[in-house]
Design an enzyme around this catalytic site. Structure first.
Site, PDB file in Angstrom:
ATOM      1  N   LYS A 218     -13.599  12.815 -47.227  1.00 12.90           N
ATOM      2  CA  LYS A 218     -13.402  11.921 -48.360  1.00 12.90           C
ATOM      3  C   LYS A 218     -13.084  12.774 -49.576  1.00 12.90           C
ATOM      4  CE  LYS A 218     -15.615   8.219 -51.036  1.00 12.90           C
ATOM      5  NZ  LYS A 218     -16.849   7.420 -51.217  1.00 12.90           N
ATOM      6  N   LYS A 270     -10.303   9.640 -45.836  1.00 14.41           N
ATOM      7  CA  LYS A 270     -10.060   8.774 -46.991  1.00 14.41           C
ATOM      8  C   LYS A 270      -9.646   9.630 -48.174  1.00 14.41           C
ATOM      9  CE  LYS A 270     -12.526   5.406 -49.933  1.00 14.41           C
ATOM     10  NZ  LYS A 270     -13.819   4.714 -50.173  1.00 14.41           N
TER      11      LYS A 270
END
Length: 345
Positions: A218, A270
């Site tokens: 992330k 992500k």
């Protein structure tokens, strides 16, 4: 001397008439592009409704859904509209739903995150009761929506996120979610050791069958901007001390090895579209399912361009999703999940 190509196929440009290869006109790749039926037959990458996961936001105390200004078509749900959204997703054949809870009250440690009657646990119970096993129900296991400072963990005396103290709170949150009936907890805070701590905590409490959908890579991304509006974020500053530097790729592989060793059942990259190289590297490295999150900024840019007539909306939505699947993602978190699933069916 061999040129490395099969006989009669390759070769340098200009080897044949009008700059064609020696195989021309026998070898014509365009034969496999000549009709929609042919293109469909030979497509290497396909989208299926079950590949898609719908992220949804639910706000405590709402009686009607509230539109998110920067994400056209996305809302903060009331309890009633969340139930309807879950049913619509299940009927469309969507694979799963990811729940984000937005409390009315926040505090320094995010105590609403593990409140048995808090907004997120209530949402889990509502959705599971409504759709049962027709959808995989996941929940965000992070404190940022619940803290008054907007960070993903508890702060120490110097105002820094305290990694190990945060793990203990994540454990409380995961247990509350598991007790509410969630299928997957999804730790997104990028705390060191979060997956292992949650696995031990869940197992010790008798929730060995509750899975962990780990946010493995992330990044500290500007593409998260509209999401901050969607979750009523209280954040000041940034999260660069715990989310990954966009300049780094090998770091993701280190995080991946740790998460899988600690017991992650699935892993997330992500954002998705600007990190397709990471999606591919992760998918090539492990045998657990890989998920990519097509985030709010990616969604908002396409919607804005389409609203201005600059792109063909449905084509570009499908193209972005196919590119994420082609890069190696087994599943995709996308705000277009239901719309695309309905069109695919």
């Amino acid at each position: 001397m061999s040129d490395g190509f099969p006989e009669g196929v390759g070769g340098p440009a200009g080897a044949g008439p009008a700059g064609t290869t020696p195989g021309f006109p026998t070898v014509r790749p365009r034969r496999l592009r000549g009709s929609a039926a042919m293109r469909r037959l030979v497509a290497e990458t396909r989208l299926h409704p079950a590949d898609l996961i719908l992220p949804v936001f639910t706000m405590e105390g709402l009686t009607e859904p509230v539109p998110v200004r920067s994400m056209p078509g996305v809302v903060q749900h009331s309890r009633d509209s969340l139930r309807k959204a879950a049913v619509e997703a299940a009927e469309a054949g969507v694979g799963g739903i990811m729940l984000f809870g937005l409390p009315r009250q926040k505090d320094a440690v995010g105590s609403g995150a593990w409140d048995p009657d808090g907004v997120l646990q209530q949402a889990i119970r509502d959705v599971v009761a409504e759709v049962g096993d027709a959808l995989v129900v996941a929940a965000d296991t992070c404190l940022d929506e619940f803290t008054d400072h907007g960070h993903c963990g508890v702060l120490d005396e110097h105002g820094r996120v305290d990694n190990d103290a945060t793990l203990e709170l994540y454990g409380r949150m995961a247990l509350a979610q598991a007790e509410a009936g969630v299928h997957l907890v999804a730790p997104s805070g990028m705390m060191d050791g979060q997956v292992g701590h949650l696995r031990r905590t869940l197992d010790a409490a008798g929730f060995a069958d509750t899975g962990i959908l780990a946010y493995t890579a992330k990044y500290a991304s500007a593409f998260f901007g509209p999401f901050r509006e969607a979750v009523n974020s209280s954040l000041t500053g940034d999260r660069r001390t715990y989310q990954q530097d966009p300049a780094n790729a090998r770091e993701s592989m280190r995080e991946l090895a740790l998460d899988v060793a600690e017991g992650a059942d699935m892993v997330i990259v992500k954002p998705a579209m600007s990190y397709l190289d990471i999606v591919r590297q992760v998918a090539d490295a492990v045998d657990v399912p890989v998920v990519a999150y097509q985030v709010s900024g990616e969604y908002a840019m396409v919607e804005a361009a389409a609203a201005n007539g600059w792109v063909e909306r449905e084509r570009i939505i499908d193209e972005t999703l196919v590119s994420i699947r082609r890069a190696g993602a087994r599943s995709i978190l996308t705000y277009w999940a239901v719309e695309v699933a309905q069109r695919l069916r």
